[in-house]
Design an enzyme around this catalytic site. Structure first.
Site, PDB file in Angstrom:
ATOM      1  CE  LYS A   1      -4.076  -2.044   2.259  1.00  0.00           C
ATOM      2  NZ  LYS A   1      -4.990  -1.918   3.429  1.00  0.00           N
TER       3      LYS A   1
ATOM      4  CE1 TYR B   1      -9.530  -2.825   0.551  1.00  0.00           C
ATOM      5  CE2 TYR B   1      -8.440  -1.022  -0.579  1.00  0.00           C
ATOM      6  CZ  TYR B   1      -8.381  -2.142   0.221  1.00  0.00           C
ATOM      7  OH  TYR B   1      -7.164  -2.594   0.701  1.00  0.00           O
TER       8      TYR B   1
ATOM      9  CG  PHE C   1     -13.321   2.604   6.934  1.00  0.00           C
ATOM     10  CD1 PHE C   1     -12.842   1.955   5.804  1.00  0.00           C
ATOM     11  CD2 PHE C   1     -14.008   1.867   7.883  1.00  0.00           C
ATOM     12  CE1 PHE C   1     -13.043   0.590   5.615  1.00  0.00           C
ATOM     13  CE2 PHE C   1     -14.222   0.495   7.704  1.00  0.00           C
ATOM     14  CZ  PHE C   1     -13.734  -0.141   6.564  1.00  0.00           C
TER      15      PHE C   1
ATOM     16  NE  ARG D   1      -6.969 -11.499   6.055  1.00  0.00           N
ATOM     17  CZ  ARG D   1      -7.534 -10.294   5.896  1.00  0.00           C
ATOM     18  NH1 ARG D   1      -7.525  -9.685   4.709  1.00  0.00           N
ATOM     19  NH2 ARG D   1      -8.094  -9.682   6.910  1.00  0.00           N
TER      20      ARG D   1
ATOM     21  CB  THR E   1      -7.580  -4.704  10.140  1.00  0.00           C
ATOM     22  OG1 THR E   1      -8.170  -5.876   9.556  1.00  0.00           O
ATOM     23  CG2 THR E   1      -7.841  -3.500   9.248  1.00  0.00           C
TER      24      THR E   1
ATOM     25  NE  ARG F   1      -2.788  -5.187   7.252  1.00  0.00           N
ATOM     26  CZ  ARG F   1      -3.983  -5.648   6.913  1.00  0.00           C
ATOM     27  NH1 ARG F   1      -4.605  -6.489   7.715  1.00  0.00           N
ATOM     28  NH2 ARG F   1      -4.542  -5.287   5.774  1.00  0.00           N
TER      29      ARG F   1
ATOM     30  CG  ASN G   1      -3.801  -1.747   6.941  1.00  0.00           C
ATOM     31  OD1 ASN G   1      -3.598  -1.460   5.765  1.00  0.00           O
ATOM     32  ND2 ASN G   1      -4.910  -2.329   7.341  1.00  0.00           N
TER      33      ASN G   1
ATOM     34  CG  HIS H   1      -5.496  -6.090  -0.118  1.00  0.00           C
ATOM     35  ND1 HIS H   1      -6.737  -6.056   0.472  1.00  0.00           N
ATOM     36  CD2 HIS H   1      -5.571  -7.045  -1.093  1.00  0.00           C
ATOM     37  CE1 HIS H   1      -7.531  -6.944  -0.139  1.00  0.00           C
ATOM     38  NE2 HIS H   1      -6.841  -7.550  -1.083  1.00  0.00           N
TER      39      HIS H   1
ATOM     40  CD  GLU I   1      -9.164  -9.001  -3.316  1.00  0.00           C
ATOM     41  OE1 GLU I   1     -10.042  -8.585  -2.535  1.00  0.00           O
ATOM     42  OE2 GLU I   1      -8.032  -9.357  -2.932  1.00  0.00           O
TER      43      GLU I   1
END
Ligand code: ATP
Ligand code: MG
Length: 138
Positions: free
Chosen positions: A10, A50, A58, A86, A92, A103, A113, A116, A127
């Site tokens: 990100k 998203y 948010f 994950r 998150t 993260r 964070n 993704h 995706e």
């Protein structure tokens, strides 16, 4: 079972120069990069990616953040790639992420964070297709 997932490094990570460290972390954890690109998301792309969060408070901030700088989408392959990514990413909110997770190491807030990761094999397939034509998966 060998499967594929989608990650995006990100904008906070590109801004801080953490791309190389995050790629090294993922490779060390056994992920094989099957596709990668660097790009700046358009607002339309960020909103579409998203989309599931469009009703969340948010959402507009998330779109602004995700379009604020370059991102690195990558398709990754590994045994149990979706759930393992994950795990390696962490929660998150970096403040709640386990020690040693990406993260925890590189994230700065629940929004900024670092990375993704797809949340299911079905979403991973969608995706990956969002960013890469089949011919670019090697
Ligand atoms: P990602 O989908 O990016 O892998 P995630 O699955 O851990 O993250 P989601 O609930 O899908 O978390 O949220 C998507 C993204 O929206 C988060 O990664 C974060 O950047 C942002 N976000 C989530 N919750 C909040 C919040 N409460 N406030 C601000 N931003 C948030
Ligand atoms: Mg998510």
């Amino acid at each position: 079972m060998t499967e594929r997932t989608l990650t995006i490094i990100k904008p906070d990570s590109t801004e801080k120069g953490n791309v190389g460290a995050i790629v090294a972390h993922l490779e060390r954890e056994g992920f094989r990069i099957v596709a990668a690109r660097m790009m700046r998301l358009t607002e339309t792309q960020a909103r579409a990616f998203y989309e599931v969060h469009r009703e969340r408070p948010f959402y507009d901030d998330l779109v602004a953040y995700m379009t604020s700088g370059p991102v690195w989408p990558m398709a990754l392959e590994r045994e149990n790639a979706v759930s393992y990514l994950r795990e390696v990413m962490g929660a998150t909110n970096p403040a709640e992420a386990a020690e040693g997770t990406i993260r925890k190491l590189y994230g700065e807030s629940i929004e900024r964070n670092a990375i993704h990761g797809s949340d299911s094999p079905e979403n991973a397939a969608k995706e990956i297709a969002f960013f890469f034509p089949r011919t670019e998966l090697v």
